[in-house]
Motif scaffolding. Structure first.
Motif, PDB file in Angstrom:
ATOM      1  N   LYS A  63      14.678  10.744   6.225  1.00 13.00           N
ATOM      2  CA  LYS A  63      15.399  10.011   7.278  1.00 13.00           C
ATOM      3  C   LYS A  63      14.439   9.323   8.251  1.00 13.00           C
ATOM      4  N   LEU A  64      13.389   8.731   7.688  1.00 12.36           N
ATOM      5  CA  LEU A  64      12.419   8.005   8.489  1.00 12.36           C
ATOM      6  C   LEU A  64      12.852   6.548   8.631  1.00 12.36           C
ATOM      7  N   ALA A  65      12.437   5.924   9.691  1.00 12.85           N
ATOM      8  CA  ALA A  65      12.620   4.482   9.859  1.00 12.85           C
ATOM      9  C   ALA A  65      11.295   3.827   9.493  1.00 12.85           C
ATOM     10  N   MET A  66      11.319   2.911   8.515  1.00 14.73           N
ATOM     11  CA  MET A  66      10.081   2.247   8.094  1.00 14.73           C
ATOM     12  C   MET A  66      10.134   0.784   8.510  1.00 14.73           C
ATOM     13  N   LEU A  67       9.143   0.391   9.291  1.00  9.65           N
ATOM     14  CA  LEU A  67       9.020  -0.988   9.750  1.00  9.65           C
ATOM     15  C   LEU A  67       7.914  -1.677   8.957  1.00  9.65           C
ATOM     16  N   LEU A  68       8.251  -2.785   8.321  1.00 10.54           N
ATOM     17  CA  LEU A  68       7.263  -3.563   7.580  1.00 10.54           C
ATOM     18  C   LEU A  68       7.050  -4.889   8.280  1.00 10.54           C
ATOM     19  N   GLU A  69       5.794  -5.204   8.543  1.00 10.52           N
ATOM     20  CA  GLU A  69       5.416  -6.482   9.130  1.00 10.52           C
ATOM     21  C   GLU A  69       4.337  -7.088   8.237  1.00 10.52           C
ATOM     22  N   ILE A  70       4.777  -7.758   7.201  1.00  5.43           N
ATOM     23  CA  ILE A  70       3.848  -8.339   6.234  1.00  5.43           C
ATOM     24  C   ILE A  70       3.895  -9.851   6.394  1.00  5.43           C
ATOM     25  N   SER A  71       2.798 -10.431   6.826  1.00  6.30           N
ATOM     26  CA  SER A  71       2.734 -11.875   7.060  1.00  6.30           C
ATOM     27  C   SER A  71       3.043 -12.653   5.790  1.00  6.30           C
ATOM     28  N   ASP A  72       3.724 -13.775   5.975  1.00 10.74           N
ATOM     29  CA  ASP A  72       4.046 -14.626   4.830  1.00 10.74           C
ATOM     30  C   ASP A  72       2.820 -15.345   4.287  1.00 10.74           C
ATOM     31  N   ASN A  73       1.808 -15.524   5.120  1.00 12.89           N
ATOM     32  CA  ASN A  73       0.648 -16.324   4.712  1.00 12.89           C
ATOM     33  C   ASN A  73      -0.535 -15.499   4.208  1.00 12.89           C
ATOM     34  N   LEU A  74      -0.278 -14.284   3.707  1.00 11.06           N
ATOM     35  CA  LEU A  74      -1.391 -13.491   3.178  1.00 11.06           C
ATOM     36  C   LEU A  74      -1.961 -14.175   1.941  1.00 11.06           C
ATOM     37  N   PRO A  75      -3.272 -14.333   1.892  1.00 14.18           N
ATOM     38  CA  PRO A  75      -3.868 -14.956   0.700  1.00 14.18           C
ATOM     39  C   PRO A  75      -3.937 -13.957  -0.457  1.00 14.18           C
ATOM     40  N   ASP A  76      -4.079 -14.484  -1.649  1.00 10.89           N
ATOM     41  CA  ASP A  76      -4.373 -13.632  -2.797  1.00 10.89           C
ATOM     42  C   ASP A  76      -5.797 -13.127  -2.639  1.00 10.89           C
ATOM     43  N   ILE A  77      -6.075 -11.967  -3.230  1.00 10.82           N
ATOM     44  CA  ILE A  77      -7.445 -11.448  -3.243  1.00 10.82           C
ATOM     45  C   ILE A  77      -7.843 -11.159  -4.677  1.00 10.82           C
ATOM     46  N   GLU A  78      -9.125 -11.017  -4.889  1.00 10.58           N
ATOM     47  CA  GLU A  78      -9.625 -10.596  -6.196  1.00 10.58           C
ATOM     48  C   GLU A  78     -10.066  -9.146  -6.059  1.00 10.58           C
ATOM     49  N   ALA A  79      -9.382  -8.259  -6.799  1.00 15.12           N
ATOM     50  CA  ALA A  79      -9.660  -6.827  -6.693  1.00 15.12           C
ATOM     51  C   ALA A  79      -9.093  -6.111  -7.915  1.00 15.12           C
ATOM     52  N   ASP A  80      -9.379  -4.827  -8.001  1.00 13.55           N
ATOM     53  CA  ASP A  80      -8.824  -3.971  -9.046  1.00 13.55           C
ATOM     54  C   ASP A  80      -7.425  -3.563  -8.595  1.00 13.55           C
ATOM     55  N   GLU A  81      -6.404  -4.048  -9.279  1.00 13.43           N
ATOM     56  CA  GLU A  81      -5.026  -3.824  -8.844  1.00 13.43           C
ATOM     57  C   GLU A  81      -4.665  -2.344  -8.767  1.00 13.43           C
ATOM     58  N   LEU A  82      -5.060  -1.559  -9.765  1.00 11.39           N
ATOM     59  CA  LEU A  82      -4.719  -0.132  -9.752  1.00 11.39           C
ATOM     60  C   LEU A  82      -5.339   0.589  -8.565  1.00 11.39           C
ATOM     61  N   LYS A  83      -6.570   0.256  -8.247  1.00  8.78           N
ATOM     62  CA  LYS A  83      -7.246   0.915  -7.112  1.00  8.78           C
ATOM     63  C   LYS A  83      -6.605   0.513  -5.788  1.00  8.78           C
ATOM     64  N   VAL A  84      -6.289  -0.766  -5.626  1.00 11.02           N
ATOM     65  CA  VAL A  84      -5.655  -1.223  -4.391  1.00 11.02           C
ATOM     66  C   VAL A  84      -4.291  -0.554  -4.237  1.00 11.02           C
ATOM     67  N   ARG A  85      -3.516  -0.532  -5.325  1.00  5.36           N
ATOM     68  CA  ARG A  85      -2.203   0.121  -5.282  1.00  5.36           C
ATOM     69  C   ARG A  85      -2.343   1.605  -4.917  1.00  5.36           C
ATOM     70  N   GLU A  86      -3.328   2.262  -5.513  1.00  9.29           N
ATOM     71  CA  GLU A  86      -3.542   3.687  -5.266  1.00  9.29           C
ATOM     72  C   GLU A  86      -3.855   3.950  -3.790  1.00  9.29           C
ATOM     73  N   VAL A  87      -4.727   3.146  -3.214  1.00  5.10           N
ATOM     74  CA  VAL A  87      -5.112   3.339  -1.808  1.00  5.10           C
ATOM     75  C   VAL A  87      -3.923   3.132  -0.878  1.00  5.10           C
ATOM     76  N   ILE A  88      -3.197   2.024  -1.054  1.00  5.49           N
ATOM     77  CA  ILE A  88      -2.065   1.735  -0.172  1.00  5.49           C
ATOM     78  C   ILE A  88      -0.958   2.765  -0.375  1.00  5.49           C
ATOM     79  N   TYR A  89      -0.680   3.122  -1.619  1.00  2.00           N
ATOM     80  CA  TYR A  89       0.349   4.129  -1.896  1.00  2.00           C
ATOM     81  C   TYR A  89      -0.026   5.474  -1.259  1.00  2.00           C
ATOM     82  N   ASN A  90      -1.291   5.877  -1.378  1.00  5.07           N
ATOM     83  CA  ASN A  90      -1.731   7.138  -0.770  1.00  5.07           C
ATOM     84  C   ASN A  90      -1.584   7.119   0.743  1.00  5.07           C
TER      85      ASN A  90
END
Length: 150
Positions: A63-90
């Protein structure tokens, strides 16, 4: 009903053990210089939105309230997708885990000059100043009164 709870406990414990084993293997690869990254172009706005949807069920259960503020103008990055997903998910799963039921959590992402700034926040108990440096050590867990009671 008890059997279902026991099976769920075994499943949860098994997933946790697998996660720990994978973290140990990743650290060993990293320390040995054997970790290879699979670089690709990542659309950050899409990726962050997808990860927030992955944790939505956990957010709802507490029962948490989650606020997302993700800018529309975020650029693409070059990175390892699995690692980035893992860090943000953790990061997100940790704020969920350590937030009291009914609390607030959020993620903010914006472009800051040539970088992307991602902030994950919560209204939980926080980390004592003396533990701030320790949290970056492998497998260190801060003992908090809230966590100990769960």
């Amino acid at each position: 009903m008890k059997q279902k709870r026991y099976v769920n406990n075994v499943l949860t414990s098994g997933k946790h053990l697998l996660l720990l084993i994978n973290q140990i293997l990743n650290m060993a690869k990293l320390e040995a210089g054997k970790m290879t990254l699979q670089l690709s172009r990542l659309p950050m706005k899409t990726l962050l939105t997808e990860i927030s949807l992955l944790v939505a069920d956990m957010v709802g259960k507490k029962k948490l309230a989650m606020l997302l503020e993700i800018s529309d103008n975020l650029p693409d990055i070059e990175a390892d997708e699995l690692k980035v997903r893992e860090v943000i998910y953790n990061l997100l799963s940790n704020v969920i885990k350590f937030s009291s039921d009914g609390g607030n959590i959020g993620m903010r992402a914006r472009q800051a000059d040539t970088e992307i700034e991602i902030v994950v926040w919560d209204t939980g108990v926080g980390i004592a100043p003396e533990n701030m440096e320790k949290i970056f050590e492998g497998f260190f867990r801060v003992d908090t009164p809230f966590f100990a009671s769960n």
